[in-house]
Design a protein around this motif. Structure first.
Motif: not given
Length: 341
Positions: A1-3, A9-11, A13, A16, A18
């Motif tokens: 899950e991306c923070d 909403p994506t980052c 993989r 992580g 952004c």
């Protein structure tokens, strides 16, 4: 899950990290504002570029991930605010949206109230807005909310105004704390746009011209006074120079001479002029000769005509050094006399 702090909403993989979709937001998790690009604020809310009143700002979009941005301006005084948003370069004819809001700067714009609905612009177009009054009678749908959940909790206007009663805020809307927020989104490169914010009104123009006339009159008065003083100094210097020249003339050496004038000059005979006085110049290469000149008179008697003078003084500038021929001629008689002796 991306923070990504609500900015994407994506980052990546793998690590992580952004890619922040808001211009002016930086950091691997989009948690800081890009101060190097002059963006301020709190990334938990939004980062904004603070603009000054009375200037024209030009911004450009060059990267595909730059999708939206915020601008802020804090007007001063109760005069109306004029805002112009102008798209100057949009070759792809992309559609972008502009929305105007207000909030309190002291609260870091935690709560924003819409002044306009989103305005759609495409091609190379411009939109102008004037804000001079605001009514506090709004409902919760007028509160601007972002993708970040912290702003969805507020549903009243007590942060923006202590009083919620409906009244006109035309006199105290721009009280130095309430700021204008310009939200520009759906951006796509290549794009250039200009933003102009000013508070020029009739009173300001009158104030400007009155101030200009007063300053111009003051500068003109200072110039005239300075010119008058300069002329006075020049006149005094001229008078002083004249006095010094007169004193120099008085101190010059003088002597009496006797001049013999023939009653009837021989006009056919060759005569050599002799000077009465000589004044050598400073470099001793030239001198001023003063001559006593006999003026033309009667041919028979040599007397001057009636009511006319017979003699006058004249002066001429001569060179002191002689040519070689003159020097040779002047030395020949002396040589003969020496041989004679």
């Amino acid at each position: 899950e991306c923070d990504c702090n609500g900015y994407n909403p994506t980052c990546d993989r793998g690590n992580g990290s952004c890619t922040c979709l808001d211009i002016g937001v930086s950091g691997d998790r989009c948690t800081t504002c890009d101060t190097l690009a002059l963006y301020d604020g709190d990334a938990e809310n939004f980062c904004h570029y603070e603009m000054s009143i009375g200037f024209i700002y030009t911004f450009g979009v060059t990267e595909a991930h730059q999708q939206q941005t915020f601008f802020s301006a804090v007007p001063k005084g109760g005069t109306k605010l004029n805002v112009k948003f102008d798209i100057s370069h949009n070759p792809l004819n992309a559609e972008i949206f502009v929305q105007f809001m207000i909030g309190k700067k002291s609260e870091n714009y935690l709560l924003l109230v819409n002044l306009t609905d989103p305005i759609s612009l495409s091609g190379e177009r411009a939109v102008s807005k004037t804000f001079e009054s605001f009514s506090s009678s709004h409902n919760s749908s007028d509160i601007f909310t972002f993708a970040r959940g912290s702003l969805r909790e507020s549903d009243n206007f007590t942060i923006l105004y202590e009083e919620a009663s409906a009244r006109d805020y035309s006199n105290d809307l721009w009280n130095g704390d309430v700021g204008l927020i310009i939200y520009v989104y759906n951006l796509s490169p290549p794009l250039k746009y200009k933003i102009t914010i000013d508070q020029t009104d009739l009173f300001f123009l009158v104030y400007f011209f009155v101030t200009f006339i007063i300053c111009f009159t003051l500068l003109l008065t200072i110039f005239l006074v300075g010119w008058y003083i300069k002329k006075k100094i020049e006149v005094r210097a001229m008078i002083r120079a004249q006095r010094v020249e007169l004193q120099r003339r008085v101190r010059r050496p003088f002597a009496k001479i006797k001049a013999v004038i023939e009653k009837k000059p021989n006009l056919k005979a060759k005569q050599n002029a002799s000077y009465v006085a000589v004044e050598t110049c400073k470099d001793t290469k030239a001198a001023v000769l003063t001559l006593l000149i006999r003026l033309p008179g009667d041919r028979e008697t040599g007397h001057p005509s009636i009511n006319r003078t017979g003699v006058c003084f004249g002066s001429t500038l001569v060179r002191m050094n002689q040519s070689k021929k003159q020097k040779k001629k002047s030395t020949e008689p002396n040589t003969q006399e020496e041989h004679a002796t």
